[in-house]
Enzyme design. Structure first.
Site, PDB file in Angstrom:
ATOM      1  N   LYS A 145      10.066  -0.300  13.433  1.00 50.89           N
ATOM      2  CA  LYS A 145      10.522  -0.016  12.053  1.00 50.89           C
ATOM      3  C   LYS A 145      11.574   1.087  12.069  1.00 50.89           C
ATOM      4  O   LYS A 145      12.604   0.987  11.398  1.00 50.89           O
ATOM      5  CB  LYS A 145       9.341   0.467  11.196  1.00 50.89           C
ATOM      6  CG  LYS A 145       8.383  -0.597  10.745  1.00 50.89           C
ATOM      7  CD  LYS A 145       7.391   0.039   9.771  1.00 50.89           C
ATOM      8  CE  LYS A 145       6.184  -0.826   9.560  1.00 50.89           C
ATOM      9  NZ  LYS A 145       5.139  -0.183   8.769  1.00 50.89           N
ATOM     10  N   LYS A 175       0.836  -1.200   0.000  1.00 49.41           N
ATOM     11  CA  LYS A 175       0.000   0.000   0.000  1.00 49.41           C
ATOM     12  C   LYS A 175       0.876   1.259   0.000  1.00 49.41           C
ATOM     13  O   LYS A 175       0.671   2.172  -0.770  1.00 49.41           O
ATOM     14  CB  LYS A 175      -0.934  -0.014   1.217  1.00 49.41           C
ATOM     15  CG  LYS A 175      -1.869   1.153   1.257  1.00 49.41           C
ATOM     16  CD  LYS A 175      -2.885   1.022   2.373  1.00 49.41           C
ATOM     17  CE  LYS A 175      -3.732   2.293   2.437  1.00 49.41           C
ATOM     18  NZ  LYS A 175      -4.663   2.292   3.554  1.00 49.41           N
ATOM     19  N   GLU A 184      -3.383  -6.530  15.260  1.00 49.45           N
ATOM     20  CA  GLU A 184      -2.966  -5.217  14.762  1.00 49.45           C
ATOM     21  C   GLU A 184      -4.121  -4.217  14.921  1.00 49.45           C
ATOM     22  O   GLU A 184      -3.908  -3.022  15.076  1.00 49.45           O
ATOM     23  CB  GLU A 184      -2.522  -5.311  13.291  1.00 49.45           C
ATOM     24  CG  GLU A 184      -1.697  -4.123  12.846  1.00 49.45           C
ATOM     25  CD  GLU A 184      -1.043  -4.303  11.483  1.00 49.45           C
ATOM     26  OE1 GLU A 184      -1.737  -4.113  10.467  1.00 49.45           O
ATOM     27  OE2 GLU A 184       0.154  -4.633  11.421  1.00 49.45           O
ATOM     28  N   GLY A 201      -4.661  -2.019   5.125  1.00 44.51           N
ATOM     29  CA  GLY A 201      -3.964  -3.172   4.547  1.00 44.51           C
ATOM     30  C   GLY A 201      -4.591  -4.498   4.949  1.00 44.51           C
ATOM     31  O   GLY A 201      -4.828  -5.375   4.104  1.00 44.51           O
ATOM     32  N   ARG A 202      -4.877  -4.670   6.234  1.00 42.87           N
ATOM     33  CA  ARG A 202      -5.384  -5.974   6.700  1.00 42.87           C
ATOM     34  C   ARG A 202      -6.835  -6.215   6.336  1.00 42.87           C
ATOM     35  O   ARG A 202      -7.370  -7.284   6.609  1.00 42.87           O
ATOM     36  CB  ARG A 202      -5.163  -6.099   8.213  1.00 42.87           C
ATOM     37  CG  ARG A 202      -5.782  -5.009   9.043  1.00 42.87           C
ATOM     38  CD  ARG A 202      -5.271  -5.062  10.475  1.00 42.87           C
ATOM     39  NE  ARG A 202      -5.752  -3.948  11.288  1.00 42.87           N
ATOM     40  CZ  ARG A 202      -5.178  -2.757  11.369  1.00 42.87           C
ATOM     41  NH1 ARG A 202      -4.090  -2.498  10.663  1.00 42.87           N
ATOM     42  NH2 ARG A 202      -5.679  -1.818  12.141  1.00 42.87           N
ATOM     43  N   GLU A 242      10.995  -4.535   3.785  1.00 41.90           N
ATOM     44  CA  GLU A 242      11.083  -5.950   3.406  1.00 41.90           C
ATOM     45  C   GLU A 242      10.637  -6.139   1.952  1.00 41.90           C
ATOM     46  O   GLU A 242      11.282  -6.818   1.157  1.00 41.90           O
ATOM     47  CB  GLU A 242      10.158  -6.819   4.271  1.00 41.90           C
ATOM     48  CG  GLU A 242      10.486  -6.878   5.722  1.00 41.90           C
ATOM     49  CD  GLU A 242       9.723  -5.836   6.536  1.00 41.90           C
ATOM     50  OE1 GLU A 242       9.521  -4.706   6.043  1.00 41.90           O
ATOM     51  OE2 GLU A 242       9.372  -6.159   7.680  1.00 41.90           O
ATOM     52  N   HIS A 249      -2.181 -32.914  18.790  1.00 41.02           N
ATOM     53  CA  HIS A 249      -0.966 -33.638  19.149  1.00 41.02           C
ATOM     54  C   HIS A 249       0.171 -32.679  19.481  1.00 41.02           C
ATOM     55  O   HIS A 249       1.334 -33.079  19.520  1.00 41.02           O
ATOM     56  CB  HIS A 249      -0.588 -34.602  18.020  1.00 41.02           C
ATOM     57  CG  HIS A 249      -1.693 -35.574  17.748  1.00 41.02           C
ATOM     58  ND1 HIS A 249      -1.806 -36.768  18.420  1.00 41.02           N
ATOM     59  CD2 HIS A 249      -2.771 -35.491  16.936  1.00 41.02           C
ATOM     60  CE1 HIS A 249      -2.898 -37.390  18.011  1.00 41.02           C
ATOM     61  NE2 HIS A 249      -3.509 -36.639  17.107  1.00 41.02           N
TER      62      HIS A 249
HETATM   63  O1  LIG Z   1       1.238  -2.708   2.278  1.00 46.14           O
HETATM   64  P1  LIG Z   1       2.409  -2.094   2.965  1.00 46.14           P
HETATM   65  O2  LIG Z   1       2.370  -0.605   2.962  1.00 46.14           O
HETATM   66  O3  LIG Z   1       3.695  -2.629   2.411  1.00 46.14           O
HETATM   67  O4  LIG Z   1       2.349  -2.502   4.486  1.00 46.14           O
HETATM   68  C1  LIG Z   1       2.436  -3.848   4.866  1.00 46.14           C
HETATM   69  C2  LIG Z   1       1.975  -4.043   6.260  1.00 46.14           C
HETATM   70  O5  LIG Z   1       2.761  -3.279   7.157  1.00 46.14           O
HETATM   71  C3  LIG Z   1       1.948  -2.734   8.173  1.00 46.14           C
HETATM   72  O6  LIG Z   1       1.877  -1.378   7.977  1.00 46.14           O
HETATM   73  C4  LIG Z   1       2.478  -3.032   9.543  1.00 46.14           C
HETATM   74  O7  LIG Z   1       3.838  -3.021   9.599  1.00 46.14           O
HETATM   75  C5  LIG Z   1       0.615  -3.404   8.003  1.00 46.14           C
HETATM   76  O8  LIG Z   1      -0.419  -2.681   8.534  1.00 46.14           O
HETATM   77  C6  LIG Z   1       0.554  -3.582   6.544  1.00 46.14           C
HETATM   78  O9  LIG Z   1      -0.412  -4.520   6.158  1.00 46.14           O
END
Ligand SMILES: O=P(O)(O)OC[C@H]1O[C@](O)(CO)[C@@H](O)[C@@H]1O
Length: 550
Positions: free
Chosen positions: A511, A205, A351, A265-266, A211, A382
Site C-alpha cells: 500500500k 473500517k 490474511e 475487517g475479515r 480503492e 472440468h
Molecule cells: O475496511 P477498510 O479499512 O477499508 O479495509 C479493507 C481491507 O483492507 C485490509 O486492511 C487489507 O488491505 C483488510 O484487512 C481490510 O478488510
C-alpha cells in the site's frame, strides 16, 4: 505446557507420520469398519466427516496435545472474554459479541459493550427496514431498487458472500458490490442504474482505503450529475469505525453506522458491515444468519476438543500443512451459491495466518498458514481436478455440500451434484491401480499392448485426503454456522502456529509503495530512485498509455 512440550509434540507427530505414511486411507476403513462413525462429528443437521484423511487415534491425540500445549481453549476463552488477544494492534477480537444471542455483559478492556452494540444494531436494522419498506427513499421519493456496496476485503467479501449464498431468501432491493481500484468495476456497476433509486453504502473500517475512496468519489460524482450536489448525501450511507472521516466525506451522521475497533475487517460481516445483506434479505433472515454463528460459538466453547468441529477442522489443517507437508488446500463447495466462499476464505485464512513471525515477534521455525484456493463443483472438476487426481503434489480437499437444494423442480440436479461430490472424494481416496486399470481396459476390448501402454496414464494413485461438510440446506442459519466454523478454525490454527491471526501488517508495504508511485504514474514520470525494473516499467507504461510505440 512449555515450549519444550510443544517441540516434543511436533517431533512425536513427525515420527508418527513416518510410521503412518505407507498405510492407505482405504486400508484404515478395512481395519476399522466403523471409521466413518468414529471420525465424523455432527452439530444438529450439519456433519463434518474427516474419516477420509489419514488421521488415526494416535495422531489425533498428539494433535490435541499440541492444541492444549498451544493453549487453544484458553485462547478462545480470552477472545470470547474480550481480552486483548490482538497484541500487535492492542485490541480485542470480539466479533462473537455481534451475534451473541443473550444480553449478558460483554467486556472490552473492562467496559461492557453489549448496550452500545445493541443500540448500534437497532440503528442499522431501522435503516435496513426503512430502505426495504420504502420509508427511506430517494431524494424524489422514489423507492430504492438498487444498493451498491463500495468496500474491499473484509468490507466487501462477507456481505457479498451472504447476499450471493442466500439468493433464495432475497426479497429486498438488488444489491451490487464494487471493490476493485480498476475503474471498470465501478463503471460497469453504475452503468444502467438509476441514481434516483440507488443507495450507495461506503463501507470501510478505516475510511482511508484508497480503492474504496476512489470508487466512492466516482459514485458521488455520478450521483451528483443526476441529483445535483445537494441531492447526493441522501443517497449515501457509510459503515466505518472512523465516523469523523465519513462525516468529512459528506455523509450525514444519521446514515453513518459504526464498526467496532475491536472487530477485525475479515471477521466483521455480523455487524453494520452486513447492512447490504440485511437490506437484501431482511432482518429476520439476518438474525437467523447470526444465530447460526452463535450456535457454532456455543459449540466451539462447549464440545470436547476431539468432538469439536472447528477444532477438528483446524487439527486436520495443521496435520496436512505441517506434518504431511502439503502446501495448499482446496475449498470445493458443491453448492453453486457458495461460489464466493473460496475468495472469502482466502482473506479470512491467508490474511490471518500468512505470517512468518510468532505473536511475540520470534521467527517461526515451521510453516504457518497454507495457500487456500478453490472453486465450486462441478465446474472445478472440468478445470483442475486432473491435478488433484494425478498431479505430483497432494492437495487436501475440503468439500461442502447440501443434502437438499432450494429448487423444487431440480431434484435430479441436486442428486447429480451430490453424487459428483461424494464420488470425487471417493475417487481421491480410492484411486485405481495400474493392474486394475489394465484389466478394465482389456475388459473393454482393448488389446493387451495398448492397455499396458495406456494404463500408467489412466490409473490413479489415490490415497488423497479430503474432508466433507454436509448440511441440510444452505439457509441463513447454516451459512452463519459455516462462516463461524471457518473463523474459529482459522483462530485455532493460528494459535497452534503461534501467530496473531487478527492483524495484517503484511498488506502495508505494498500500500505504501503504491501511494508513493501513484504520483509518478499519473505524471508519466520514471522513478530512477526505485529499482531499475520498476523505473523501466514506468517508462514503458507512459509510452504505451500515450499511444507511442515502446
Ligand atoms: O475496511 P477498510 O479499512 O477499508 O479495509 C479493507 C481491507 O483492507 C485490509 O486492511 C487489507 O488491505 C483488510 O484487512 C481490510 O478488510
Amino acid at each position: 505446557m512449555t515450549t519444550g512440550a510443544r517441540q516434543r509434540a511436533w517431533a512425536a507427530l513427525a515420527d508418527h507420520w513416518q510410521d503412518l505414511q505407507a498405510t492407505r486411507i482405504d486400508e484404515m476403513f478395512t481395519a476399522d469398519p466403523r471409521r466413518f462413525q468414529g471420525w465424523s462429528v455432527a452439530l444438529d443437521d450439519m456433519l463434518l466427516d474427516i474419516s477420509k484423511t489419514k488421521l488415526d487415534g494416535r495422531a489425533l491425540d498428539l494433535l490435541a496435545d499440541l492444541a492444549r500445549a498451544a493453549g487453544v481453549p484458553q485462547r478462545l476463552e480470552a477472545m470470547f472474554a474480550g481480552e486483548t488477544v490482538n497484541a500487535t494492534e492492542n485490541r480485542a477480537a470480539l466479533h462473537p459479541v455481534l451475534r451473541a444471542p443473550d444480553q449478558a455483559p460483554r467486556h472490552v478492556d473492562g467496559r461492557d459493550v453489549k448496550a452500545a452494540v445493541a443500540a448500534e444494531d437497532a440503528r442499522v436494522r431501522a435503516f435496513a427496514e426503512g430502505v426495504r419498506d420504502g420509508t427511506i427513499a430517494g431524494r424524489d421519493g422514489e423507492p430504492i431498487t438498487d444498493v451498491i456496496n463500495i468496500g474491499i476485503g473484509g468490507s466487501h467479501l462477507g456481505p457479498a458472500l451472504a447476499v450471493r449464498s442466500l439468493r433464495p431468501y432475497r426479497d429486498g432491493p438488488r444489491v451490487h458490490f464494487v471493490a476493485n481500484a480498476d475503474g471498470a468495476d465501478v463503471s460497469d456497476t453504475l452503468r444502467g442504474r438509476d441514481p434516483r433509486r440507488t443507495l450507495i453504502i461506503v463501507s470501510s473500517k478505516s475510511f482511508t482505503t484508497t480503492e474504496t475512496l476512489a470508487n466512492a468519489r466516482t459514485a458521488w460524482a455520478w450521483s451528483a450529475r443526476a441529483l445535483g450536489e445537494e441531492g447526493v448525501a441522501g443517497h449515501f450511507a457509510a459503515v466505518t469505525a472512523a465516523t469523523d472521516k465519513a462525516a468529512a466525506f459528506g455523509i450525514p451522521a444519521e446514515r453513518v453506522f459504526r464498526m467496532w475497533d475491536w472487530v477485525g475487517g475479515r471477521y466483521s460481516v455480523w455487524g453494520a458491515v452486513g447492512l447490504p445483506a440485511m437490506i437484501a434479505l431482511g432482518t429476520d433472515a439476518f438474525d437467523a444468519f447470526r444465530a447460526g454463528a452463535a450456535a457454532m460459538d456455543a459449540h466451539v466453547r462447549e464440545a470436547p476438543l476431539t468432538r469439536n468441529m472447528p477444532v477438528l477442522l483446524a487439527l486436520v489443517g495443521v496435520w496436512h500443512a505441517n506434518v504431511c507437508g502439503y502446501p495448499t488446500r482446496a475449498v470445493l463447495p458443491y453448492d453453486h451459491r457458495l461460489n464466493r466462499l473460496p475468495g472469502y476464505l482466502q482473506q479470512l485464512d491467508m490474511e490471518s495466518n500468512g505470517k512468518a513471525v510468532s505473536a511475540d515477534g520470534a521467527a517461526l521455525t515451521g510453516h504457518s498458514g497454507p495457500i487456500v484456493w478453490g472453486e465450486v463443483g462441478t465446474n472445478a472438476q472440468h478445470a483442475f481436478f486432473q491435478l488433484l487426481h494425478q498431479g505430483t503434489r497432494i492437495v487436501p480437499c475440503e468439500f461442502l455440500v447440501a443434502a437438499d437444494g432450494h429448487e423444487p423442480d431440480a431434484r435430479d440436479h441436486h442428486d447429480l451434484l451430490v453424487a459428483n461430490c461424494f464420488a470425487q472424494a471417493r475417487a481421491l481416496m480410492r484411486g485405481r491401480c495400474r493392474a486394475e486399470t489394465e484389466t478394465l481396459l482389456r475388459q473393454q476390448g482393448m488389446d493387451a499392448h495398448t492397455a499396458a501402454r495406456l494404463a500408467p496414464h489412466r490409473s490413479f494413485a489415490g490415497d488423497r485426503p479430503s474432508t466433507m461438510l454436509l448440511y441440510r440446506r444452505l439457509d441463513p442459519f447454516t451459512l452463519g454456522r459455516i462462516i463461524a466454523l471457518y473463523e474459529h478454525r482459522v483462530v485455532i490454527e493460528g494459535t497452534i502456529w503461534g501467530v496473531n491471526p487478527f492483524d495484517q501488517w503484511g498488506v502495508e508495504l505494498g500500500k505504501e509503495l503504491a501511494t508513493s508511485l501513484h504520483g509518478r504514474v499519473a505524471a508519466r514520470e520514471g522513478a530512477p530512485d526505485a529499482d531499475p525494473s520498476t523505473d523501466g516499467l514506468l517508462g514503458w507504461r507512459a509510452r504505451l498509455a500515450d499511444g507511442e510505440g515502446a
